[in-house]
Scaffold this active site. Structure first.
Site, PDB file in Angstrom:
ATOM      1  N   ASP A 243       1.008  -1.273  -0.226  1.00 55.98           N
ATOM      2  CA  ASP A 243       0.099   0.169  -0.133  1.00 55.98           C
ATOM      3  C   ASP A 243       0.961   1.163  -0.080  1.00 55.98           C
ATOM      4  O   ASP A 243       1.565   1.466   0.865  1.00 55.98           O
ATOM      5  CB  ASP A 243      -1.014  -0.048   1.282  1.00 55.98           C
ATOM      6  CG  ASP A 243      -1.780  -1.234   1.283  1.00 55.98           C
ATOM      7  OD1 ASP A 243      -2.303  -1.431   0.110  1.00 55.98           O
ATOM      8  OD2 ASP A 243      -2.096  -1.797   2.520  1.00 55.98           O
ATOM      9  N   LEU A 244       0.915   1.957  -1.030  1.00 53.91           N
ATOM     10  CA  LEU A 244       1.526   3.199  -1.392  1.00 53.91           C
ATOM     11  C   LEU A 244       1.710   4.126  -0.192  1.00 53.91           C
ATOM     12  O   LEU A 244       0.770   4.496   0.159  1.00 53.91           O
ATOM     13  CB  LEU A 244       1.616   3.969  -2.457  1.00 53.91           C
ATOM     14  CG  LEU A 244       2.524   5.066  -3.121  1.00 53.91           C
ATOM     15  CD1 LEU A 244       3.935   4.409  -3.199  1.00 53.91           C
ATOM     16  CD2 LEU A 244       1.908   5.536  -4.266  1.00 53.91           C
ATOM     17  N   ASP A 245       2.946   4.262   0.527  1.00 52.31           N
ATOM     18  CA  ASP A 245       3.112   5.275   1.573  1.00 52.31           C
ATOM     19  C   ASP A 245       2.192   5.016   2.802  1.00 52.31           C
ATOM     20  O   ASP A 245       1.767   6.232   3.541  1.00 52.31           O
ATOM     21  CB  ASP A 245       2.965   6.654   1.102  1.00 52.31           C
ATOM     22  CG  ASP A 245       4.186   6.927   0.089  1.00 52.31           C
ATOM     23  OD1 ASP A 245       4.994   6.505  -0.032  1.00 52.31           O
ATOM     24  OD2 ASP A 245       3.913   7.912  -0.802  1.00 52.31           O
ATOM     25  N   GLU A 246       1.943   3.911   2.850  1.00 50.26           N
ATOM     26  CA  GLU A 246       0.987   3.655   4.107  1.00 50.26           C
ATOM     27  C   GLU A 246       1.451   2.642   5.031  1.00 50.26           C
ATOM     28  O   GLU A 246       0.782   2.059   5.986  1.00 50.26           O
ATOM     29  CB  GLU A 246      -0.680   3.193   3.515  1.00 50.26           C
ATOM     30  CG  GLU A 246      -1.365   4.245   2.603  1.00 50.26           C
ATOM     31  CD  GLU A 246      -2.604   3.851   2.386  1.00 50.26           C
ATOM     32  OE1 GLU A 246      -3.175   2.856   3.155  1.00 50.26           O
ATOM     33  OE2 GLU A 246      -3.452   4.550   1.676  1.00 50.26           O
TER      34      GLU A 246
END
Length: 295
Positions: free
Chosen positions: A237-240
């Site tokens: 999950d991108l940047d999470e």
């Protein structure tokens, strides 16, 4: 008689007597605790422990590291029947064994330069084994510090091959950690899964969150009052991913986009260096989608 210092980390279901059991095991093996931190998460029912201890070595009465590991493995098995998730995770490492990392970067060199300088100055408890980039621009910087540089260009068609080469470098350099120091490419889900808990990323963080190109210019146009940076573990999950460290600074209407960019780069460098050092010192324990930091 000589001594060797170790770090023990433990994550398990919370129950009574865990600290006492670990302390007694260490005492029974002739070890002396020098630092101890623990945390019980009321919401997840998980318990987290980090202990530093000194063990005698180099004599006939020395602590055998394999024996010590076996004793911990047996003890950890007793911690899996508590409330909540029965998953138990523990690790034992000598403090004089420095982890190794690969730094990945694109064209912005401020975080890479900061990490290289901190390592040379003795301010990082980790060794930079190599620098990897999808551009050749920062090879001079790696060369100036005597660190291997690998240019691995990437296109949508070569992404799988390029990431395969990254994993080969991880193996060949015997790397414990990969750091994305403003590496402007999205890693595949396969790579994120394979290196779970072993990739740290840094990115700007604003309210609202500005994505895409020129985030500081976007922040300026919206008149933000706080800018910041977030260091976190990378997930699919991108940047999470789980957050390790964040830095912020107040700004105002007199700051230009260029000044915001300069402040932001300083924040990124500080947050990333702190996150890397905490990871290297085994002070970061994963707690689901968040972290426990024993700083």
């Amino acid at each position: 008689m000589s001594e060797r210092e170790y770090v023990l980390t433990l994550a398990c279901p919370d129950s009574r007597g865990i600290v006492a059991a670990v302390a007694n095991l260490l005492a029974d093996h002739g070890c002396n605790i020098t630092e101890s931190q623990q945390y019980g998460d009321h919401f997840t029912g998980r318990f987290f422990l980090r202990m530093q201890f000194v063990a005698e070595s180099g004599t006939s009465g020395a602590v055998d590291e394999d024996v010590l590991r076996g004793a911990f493995a047996s003890l950890a098995g007793d911690f899996g029947s508590g409330p909540g998730d029965s998953f138990v995770e523990w690790d034992l490492q000598a403090r004089d064994v420095r982890p190794r990392m690969i730094v990945m970067v694109s064209k912005f060199g401020h975080c890479l330069n900061d990490l290289l300088y901190r390592q040379r100055s003795g301010l990082l408890d980790i060794d930079i084994a190599a620098v990897v980039s999808n551009h050749p621009d920062l090879e001079f910087l790696a060369d100036s510090y005597g660190v291997d540089f690998h240019h691995l260009p990437i296109t949508p068609q070569t992404k799988r091959e390029q990431e395969g080469r990254i994993l080969e470098l991880v193996d060949s350099y015997d790397v414990d950690l990969v750091v994305l120091a403003r590496y402007m490419q999205v890693l595949s889900e396969q790579l994120c899964t394979k290196m779970s808990g072993r990739i740290i990323n840094i990115h700007h963080s604003f309210l609202p969150s500005f994505k895409g190109a020129r985030p500081y210019h976007q922040a300026h146009s919206r008149g933000v009052k706080l800018i910041g940076a977030t260091a976190h573990y990378v997930t699919a999950d991108l940047d999470e991913g789980p957050i390790i460290e964040q830095e912020v600074s107040r700004v105002g209407h007199t700051h230009s986009p260029e000044q915001l960019t300069a402040i932001g780069r300083d924040l990124e460098s500080v947050a990333l260096a702190r996150a890397v050092n905490w990871h290297a010192q085994r002070r970061v324990l994963l707690n689901g989608e968040k972290t426990v930091i024993f700083d």
